[in-house]
Design an enzyme around this catalytic site. Structure first.
Site, PDB file in Angstrom:
ATOM      1  N   LYS A 162       0.864  -1.193   0.000  1.00 32.43           N
ATOM      2  CA  LYS A 162       0.000   0.000   0.000  1.00 32.43           C
ATOM      3  C   LYS A 162       0.903   1.246   0.000  1.00 32.43           C
ATOM      4  O   LYS A 162       2.121   1.137   0.189  1.00 32.43           O
ATOM      5  CB  LYS A 162      -0.906  -0.031   1.220  1.00 32.43           C
ATOM      6  CG  LYS A 162      -0.162   0.053   2.532  1.00 32.43           C
ATOM      7  CD  LYS A 162      -1.074  -0.231   3.703  1.00 32.43           C
ATOM      8  CE  LYS A 162      -0.290  -0.073   4.995  1.00 32.43           C
ATOM      9  NZ  LYS A 162      -0.908  -0.761   6.111  1.00 32.43           N
ATOM     10  N   ARG A 183     -11.605  -1.152  14.991  1.00 32.95           N
ATOM     11  CA  ARG A 183     -11.554  -0.392  13.751  1.00 32.95           C
ATOM     12  C   ARG A 183     -12.525  -1.040  12.767  1.00 32.95           C
ATOM     13  O   ARG A 183     -13.534  -0.472  12.415  1.00 32.95           O
ATOM     14  CB  ARG A 183     -10.115  -0.383  13.225  1.00 32.95           C
ATOM     15  CG  ARG A 183      -9.889   0.555  12.071  1.00 32.95           C
ATOM     16  CD  ARG A 183      -8.426   0.731  11.730  1.00 32.95           C
ATOM     17  NE  ARG A 183      -7.833  -0.467  11.145  1.00 32.95           N
ATOM     18  CZ  ARG A 183      -6.596  -0.528  10.649  1.00 32.95           C
ATOM     19  NH1 ARG A 183      -5.825   0.547  10.686  1.00 32.95           N
ATOM     20  NH2 ARG A 183      -6.129  -1.643  10.130  1.00 32.95           N
ATOM     21  N   TYR A 196      14.431  32.649   1.807  1.00 26.05           N
ATOM     22  CA  TYR A 196      13.265  33.434   2.229  1.00 26.05           C
ATOM     23  C   TYR A 196      13.424  33.882   3.675  1.00 26.05           C
ATOM     24  O   TYR A 196      13.857  33.103   4.526  1.00 26.05           O
ATOM     25  CB  TYR A 196      12.003  32.583   2.162  1.00 26.05           C
ATOM     26  CG  TYR A 196      11.500  32.298   0.766  1.00 26.05           C
ATOM     27  CD1 TYR A 196      11.059  33.331  -0.056  1.00 26.05           C
ATOM     28  CD2 TYR A 196      11.434  30.995   0.299  1.00 26.05           C
ATOM     29  CE1 TYR A 196      10.579  33.061  -1.330  1.00 26.05           C
ATOM     30  CE2 TYR A 196      10.957  30.712  -0.965  1.00 26.05           C
ATOM     31  CZ  TYR A 196      10.529  31.759  -1.781  1.00 26.05           C
ATOM     32  OH  TYR A 196      10.054  31.475  -3.028  1.00 26.05           O
ATOM     33  N   MET A 253       9.470  24.840  -2.198  1.00 22.41           N
ATOM     34  CA  MET A 253       8.703  23.797  -2.859  1.00 22.41           C
ATOM     35  C   MET A 253       9.615  22.887  -3.687  1.00 22.41           C
ATOM     36  O   MET A 253       9.460  21.668  -3.675  1.00 22.41           O
ATOM     37  CB  MET A 253       7.631  24.432  -3.756  1.00 22.41           C
ATOM     38  CG  MET A 253       6.671  23.407  -4.319  1.00 22.41           C
ATOM     39  SD  MET A 253       5.460  24.126  -5.420  1.00 22.41           S
ATOM     40  CE  MET A 253       4.382  24.978  -4.295  1.00 22.41           C
TER      41      MET A 253
HETATM   42  C1  LIG Z   1      -0.050  -1.814   6.638  1.00 23.36           C
HETATM   43  C2  LIG Z   1      -0.594  -3.120   7.006  1.00 23.36           C
HETATM   44  C3  LIG Z   1       0.267  -4.205   7.251  1.00 23.36           C
HETATM   45  C4  LIG Z   1       1.780  -4.078   7.207  1.00 23.36           C
HETATM   46  O1  LIG Z   1       2.271  -3.306   8.276  1.00 23.36           O
HETATM   47  P1  LIG Z   1       3.838  -3.127   8.493  1.00 23.36           P
HETATM   48  O2  LIG Z   1       3.943  -2.573   9.854  1.00 23.36           O
HETATM   49  O3  LIG Z   1       4.304  -2.154   7.464  1.00 23.36           O
HETATM   50  O4  LIG Z   1       4.463  -4.452   8.314  1.00 23.36           O
HETATM   51  C5  LIG Z   1      -0.309  -5.427   7.518  1.00 23.36           C
HETATM   52  N1  LIG Z   1      -1.656  -5.588   7.564  1.00 23.36           N
HETATM   53  C6  LIG Z   1      -2.512  -4.574   7.343  1.00 23.36           C
HETATM   54  C7  LIG Z   1      -3.983  -4.814   7.412  1.00 23.36           C
HETATM   55  C8  LIG Z   1      -2.007  -3.313   7.065  1.00 23.36           C
HETATM   56  O5  LIG Z   1      -2.855  -2.297   6.840  1.00 23.36           O
END
Ligand SMILES: *Cc1c(COP(=O)(O)O)cnc(C)c1O
Length: 388
Positions: free
Chosen positions: A36, A135, A280, A328
């Protein structure tokens, strides 16, 4: 060099990390590579094929949008699993393309079943259980109805896994809460099994749990940050090294190596007299005759503005402090103490240069940003280049 900066993605570092993590989980446990956040800033086009080359065949993403991009970047038929957001339209795409997704409430289970029936194709799902993070996920008192629904939909729904997520396995302060979650997860799996559900795969562990709580490995782990070469926290590192007798590691034996290196080059050099403001405003005043390197990287690329007058970069293997406000697209670095710097010389923003190193951790120490966050803020526009 093309562009104002480049992210180098190291194949040897990734191989090293994956073989270390494979040793941690053993040969039987499946490894899902969590990608992700644009593969934690490493970029899909560079990272996905490289990971596949290193033996990865399962990717986890947050959203269907990411899944589409990862599916496109694949070079093999690796599995893609969506652990978060998916709309009804996207579910059609996921089912048609054999992409699995989390189901965490009864409405979504119903939608998955109906969509699969319409398409006459099975939906590959993972049931997420609420074990204490509060959650997402099914509660204990949902399970009977879920089991009945799965039985009713047995031709439309293919249950691939049952899963949960821990509320902070990277901190010992959460130890009791994690233990409770592990117990609750096991109990809920038993409830499902008693109700006639066959669970092919249980997965609960992210990097921190994988490294700290071996009992959480079960049939699959979902590892993000560690594969890229970062410890989820200093505590996780200490815990792992203490337990495995590695506190006096030679750098070569370091279990995790950073996959990413961010480099740019000196655009121009300027000499400034004492008593002048640089950049700046008035935040940086020279106290001596000084030399500065202009570097074409700023906050739009992901170099946080909070590092103004605060962070540093590497030039000739030495630290050059950021002088003045980060713009930037540009920043100035003080090179008065570094002789012989020329325009075009390499500047390292993250990673090693000669005997110097800037870790993502150093950013987080200076800015309150997590290493996760520093990585996620690296602009997708920066060119990624795979190196050995
Ligand atoms: C982000 C995530 C992981 C991985 O987490 P890390 O700490 O980067 O290993 C695993 N499971 C879910 C559901 C996640 O959202």
């Amino acid at each position: 060099m093309v562009g104002t900066s480049i992210l180098e993605i190291s194949e040897s570092a990734l191989k090293h990390n994956l073989s270390f993590l494979r040793k941690v989980i053993g040969p039987e446990v499946r490894f899902s590579s969590v990608v992700k956040g644009y593969a934690y800033g490493h970029g899909f086009a560079a990272f996905i094929p490289l990971a596949e080359k290193c033996g990865i065949d399962h990717f986890s993403v947050f959203s269907a949008e990411e899944a589409i991009k990862v599916a496109r970047a694949r070079t093999r038929d690796s599995d893609v699993m969506i652990v978060g957001s998916i709309t009804e339209d996207e579910m059609v795409w996921a089912i048609e393309n054999g992409i699995s997704f989390y189901v965490f409430d009864r409405a979504r289970l119903e939608t998955a079943m109906q969509t699969a029936q319409k398409l006459k194709l099975p939906a590959r799902i993972h049931l997420e259980l609420e074990t204490g993070m509060n959650r997402l996920g099914f509660e204990e008192n949902d399970l009977e109805a879920v089991a009945a629904k799965l039985k009713e939909a047995k031709h439309d729904i293919m249950l691939e896994g049952v899963c949960t997520h821990y509320a902070g396995a990277e901190s010992i302060g959460n130890y009791v809460r994690i233990q409770q979650q592990i117990e609750r997860f096991k109990a809920m799996c038993e409830t499902l099994e008693r109700a006639g559900v066959t669970i092919p795969c249980r997965h609960t562990a992210s990097s921190a749990a994988t490294l700290t709580y071996p009992e959480t490995h079960m049939e699959m782990v979902r590892v993000g940050i560690a594969q890229y070469g970062y410890w989820p926290s200093q505590e996780t590192r200490m815990h792992y090294l203490l337990r495995n007798g590695g506190m006096n590691l030679q750098p070569r034996a370091e279990p995790l190596r950073r996959v990413l290196r961010w480099k740019s080059s000196v655009m121009s050099i300027k000499e400034v007299e004492p008593g002048e403001f640089v950049g700046y405003g008035t935040s940086y005043l020279t106290e001596r005759k000084s030399r500065f390197a202009a570097i074409p990287v700023g906050y739009s690329a992901g170099f946080n503005r909070n590092l103004s007058n605060h962070g540093y970069v590497l030039i000739s293997g030495r630290r050059a402090p950021v002088a003045g406000i980060i713009n930037m697209n540009m920043m100035m670095a003080d090179i008065t103490h570094i002789p012989g710097v020329q325009p075009g010389d390499e500047v390292v923003l993250i990673g090693k240069q000669k005997r110097g190193e800037i870790s993502v951790g150093a950013f987080s120490d200076l800015t309150r940003f997590l290493n996760y966050e520093v990585l996620a803020r690296l602009s997708p526009d920066i060119k990624r280049e795979v190196v050995k």
